[in-house]
Design a protein around this motif. Sequence first.
Motif, PDB file in Angstrom:
ATOM      1  N   ARG A   9       0.730  -1.207   0.078  1.00 39.40           N
ATOM      2  CA  ARG A   9       0.189  -0.018   0.012  1.00 39.40           C
ATOM      3  C   ARG A   9       1.026   1.235  -0.012  1.00 39.40           C
ATOM      4  N   TYR A  79      -5.717   1.931  -5.066  1.00 46.25           N
ATOM      5  CA  TYR A  79      -5.888   2.695  -4.050  1.00 46.25           C
ATOM      6  C   TYR A  79      -6.595   4.069  -4.034  1.00 46.25           C
ATOM      7  N   GLY A  81      -9.540   4.879  -4.775  1.00 46.00           N
ATOM      8  CA  GLY A  81     -10.789   5.149  -4.090  1.00 46.00           C
ATOM      9  C   GLY A  81     -10.594   5.570  -2.630  1.00 46.00           C
ATOM     10  N   ARG A  82      -9.203   5.540  -2.171  1.00 46.87           N
ATOM     11  CA  ARG A  82      -8.897   6.188  -0.838  1.00 46.87           C
ATOM     12  C   ARG A  82      -8.389   7.579  -0.791  1.00 46.87           C
ATOM     13  N   PHE A  83      -8.396   7.962  -2.083  1.00 46.00           N
ATOM     14  CA  PHE A  83      -7.637   9.408  -1.834  1.00 46.00           C
ATOM     15  C   PHE A  83      -8.795  10.401  -1.881  1.00 46.00           C
ATOM     16  N   ASN A  84      -8.249  11.506  -1.052  1.00 50.79           N
ATOM     17  CA  ASN A  84      -9.177  12.613  -0.998  1.00 50.79           C
ATOM     18  C   ASN A  84      -8.928  13.380  -2.445  1.00 50.79           C
ATOM     19  N   SER A 141     -13.977   6.839  -9.297  1.00 53.11           N
ATOM     20  CA  SER A 141     -13.459   6.712  -7.875  1.00 53.11           C
ATOM     21  C   SER A 141     -13.646   8.255  -7.386  1.00 53.11           C
TER      22      SER A 141
END
Length: 690
Positions: A9, A79, A81-84, A141
Amino acid sequence: MSPTITSSRPTTGDDRDMRNCKTIKELVQKAYDNLDVMSALSRLLQNQNRGGRPSSRTQHRHDQIDEQLDAILCNTLEYIGRFNYRDIATTALGLGKIVKQVGHIRGKMPPAGSPHQILHNLLVGVNSECKQFIFDEIAMSSLSVLPGFDARHLSNFIYAYGLAECNPYIKGERAFFDVLAFEAISKLRHFNSQDLSNMLWSYAKVGASNSTLFEAAGDSIVALENLTDFWLQALSNIIWAYATATESHPRLYMKFADHIVAQDDLSGFKPQEISNILWAYAKADESHPRLFKKFTDHIIALDDLSGFKLQDMSNIIWAYATAGESYPQLFKKFADQIVALDDLSGFKPQEISNILWAYATADESHPRLYKKFADNIIAMKDLSGFMPQNMSNILWAYATAGQSHPLLFMKLANHIVLLDDLTGFKPQSISNIIWAYASDGESHPRLFIKLADQIVAMKELNGFKPQEISNIIWAYATAGESHPPLFQKLLDVAIKRCNEFNSQDVANILWASATNGQADQHLFSSFAPTVKSILVKCNSQNVANIGWAYAVANVSVPSLFDADFVSACLEKGNDFGMENLSQLYQWQLWQEEIKSDIKLPPSLQEKCQKAFISTPPSPSKLQDDVISELFSIGLHPEEEVLTKNGYRLDALVEVHGKKICIEVDGPSHFVGRKPTGSTLLKHRQVVNFR
């Protein structure tokens, strides 16, 4: 791109640490564990492109770099989808810049296995579908955090898609750019000039016009007290975007133009910005003479035009011609600049076409420019880069400007004839090409046959405008090219659509039909009501051509040739040339043939007769040979004998007390195997007035 992912990650990156990377290899190695480096990778690619060949260190372990770059992209997708929203915008913008940098390879392909070449293959080249997949995934996303985007990051996010030229659809249904537009409209008051420029440019670039957004953005700009905060590039990009997206906003165009005109000095404008602005106003049909005058004065005052790229010159010249802005000094300055170039190989076919079209349209004469471009095209080994419209515009320009260049016409004709398929030629291109050859007097029978066969093979001709039908018929008649199936097909369409033709079209069709020996009674009867309705709009040549055509066809329409026709002739009496007066004289003879009471006024009749009789004879070589043979067998022919009705006979001999008229009709008296209209009319009227 493989969906297999083997790295861990990503962690939060340190930009300062990233700046310490000296090579792509080092950056990729660090990026392998830290994905927030898209912008840094983009910058490093750009720096290496400027610096020429990569160092030897960057050319080792290409397989490893390939795998790591692949992994970076895969991990980004896993990953994201987890970004701001900031990370999403930064990642997308970095990717967009990378795609932009590796997408256009000029000159030699980068070394095999180099990062540039690897990224080209991953995102643009052999695996270009990866680019669309990646940006589709980023779009999906972003949906959950899209309302949280601030104006700057939203503009950058949209700009990324413009750079990558991607226009995703959410679940294959709704355009992502429409979703972005909804968010952008709500935040317009927070956009600065650069934000607006990047956003609108991107919509135009990907062809994702959104009228609601463009209207709202235009209103927002117009509402500003002034445009002092707008960089020149932003002005250029915004107005270019509106024109490219065909989004109308007259008040915006007016505000931008007034702002530019009010500037004391335009030296801050780069040539491309000038080109884009002028092109946009012409493309959008937004008239602003003072803007064109301002830029004209600026360009003319320049000591050197070397800063203007070939496309800049092409766009500017095209814009002035399209906008109808005439500035001979400007056209001469650009023409002199082009003629002075040692090599024109850098000009694309579209640019050559636009420049020549513009000079012809603006009626700006510059023979050396026409010769330079013609010689350049003739020297080309391959014309496959010339699209049908390019060739059409070029040929039309030379014919319109009266710039004869037989070798150019021969080269382009030979190229068209050798094409296997002409389906790419639109009706306007076909019409302009045929018209150009006929107008310029350039003979190329195989070209006329090829294009005629193409038209005849079409199932229907609904795509042809009335003027195009008229010009084609006129061109074949003028060139003396016979193709009965073509004439039949076009005339059948003309009869059905006779009410759509203007006065020039009608005169051309009737004159051409008569000239080519296609004097069909149904055609002339069908067109009679149309002729009657447009007679007042006809110029002197049209009136004479129509009257002469009916005389050749020998189709009597009493309701057409009545007092109105005579009045039209009398009204235009001072405008008729010698040829027109001769045609009217033959029309008057025809009225006598058919026992009509319609007569031109005596003064006009006398004028017409004098013109007809005064036409000097032009005996052909064949005629001279025949006369010589007559003398050799003991006959004493009289040459160019004037008959009582004004016709000249080629020869008159007396045999056994009888006078015999001899007419020597060579190839020019025939179209194919049929006599021309002039020949038919002469034979008929000489016989009827013995």
